[in-house]
Scaffold this motif. Structure first.
Motif, mmCIF file in Angstrom:
data_model
loop_
_atom_site.group_PDB
_atom_site.id
_atom_site.type_symbol
_atom_site.label_atom_id
_atom_site.label_comp_id
_atom_site.label_asym_id
_atom_site.label_seq_id
_atom_site.Cartn_x
_atom_site.Cartn_y
_atom_site.Cartn_z
ATOM 1 N N GLU A 8 1.103 4.095 -2.899
ATOM 2 C CA GLU A 8 0.956 5.514 -2.559
ATOM 3 C C GLU A 8 2.090 6.321 -3.159
ATOM 4 O O GLU A 8 1.885 7.391 -3.728
ATOM 5 C CB GLU A 8 0.997 5.704 -1.038
ATOM 6 N N GLU A 10 1.583 7.130 -6.553
ATOM 7 C CA GLU A 10 0.286 7.785 -6.749
ATOM 8 C C GLU A 10 -0.814 6.816 -7.166
ATOM 9 O O GLU A 10 -1.615 7.102 -8.056
ATOM 10 C CB GLU A 10 0.420 8.962 -7.728
ATOM 11 N N GLY A 11 -0.796 5.644 -6.511
ATOM 12 C CA GLY A 11 -1.919 4.724 -6.660
ATOM 13 C C GLY A 11 -1.863 3.820 -7.865
ATOM 14 O O GLY A 11 -2.728 2.986 -8.043
ATOM 15 N N GLU A 59 0.830 -1.204 0.000
ATOM 16 C CA GLU A 59 0.000 0.000 0.000
ATOM 17 C C GLU A 59 0.867 1.258 0.000
ATOM 18 O O GLU A 59 0.581 2.220 -0.712
ATOM 19 C CB GLU A 59 -1.009 -0.039 1.154
ATOM 20 N N LYS A 60 1.946 1.235 0.783
ATOM 21 C CA LYS A 60 2.884 2.374 0.786
ATOM 22 C C LYS A 60 3.536 2.545 -0.588
ATOM 23 O O LYS A 60 3.725 3.662 -1.060
ATOM 24 C CB LYS A 60 3.979 2.173 1.838
#
Length: 150
Positions: free
Chosen positions: A42, A45-46, A38-39
């Protein structure tokens, strides 16, 4: 005779895992990876920067988290999965395993106190073959080519 004449059919119906299935499967099988994943997303930018960068995250997880914490049975599971993909995966998956996982792992593990040889016992037959090929390839290169420095 219907679809048999369409040359795309064989490719389209390939039974083995596709490249897009690699990370979802790793995250499903190794739940501890999820936070890092998930990091990672992120920071991009997804959206995924591509399979090779994505699987590099898994390499770091194996070399820097799993192995040093003595989770050898989980490390073995990771290598068993790679072996399975080398045997049954689409050619793009096989390349991802060899270059994205094994080669990256050799490089990263070479910088650790336990060295890359620590991972040899976990290799299945196909993985071992690829591992040895990579070592032979790099043995023919200078140290500077390996690190990418002039």
């Amino acid at each position: 005779s219907g679809m048999g004449n369409n040359p795309d059919w064989v490719f389209y119906h390939h039974e083995g895992p596709a490249e897009s299935e690699v990370m979802p499967r790793l995250i499903a099988e190794f739940p501890d990876l999820r936070d890092q994943w998930e990091k990672h997303l992120e920071s991009w930018e997804g959206k995924s920067p591509g399979s090779y960068i994505d699987i590099g995250l898994f390499v770091r997880f194996v070399v820097q988290d799993l192995y040093p914490s003595g989770k050898t049975e989980v490390v073995q599971r990771a290598f068993d999965l790679m072996e399975d993909w080398l045997k049954n995966g689409h050619v793009s998956v096989q390349q991802l395993v060899v270059i994205g996982f094994l080669e990256d792992l050799q490089n990263l593990a070479s910088q650790q106190p336990f060295s890359k040889d620590a991972f040899i016992p976990f290799l299945g037959p196909k993985s071992r073959e690829a591992w040895d090929d990579l070592e032979r390839f790099w043995a023919g290169k200078s140290a500077s080519e390996r690190t990418g420095n002039p």
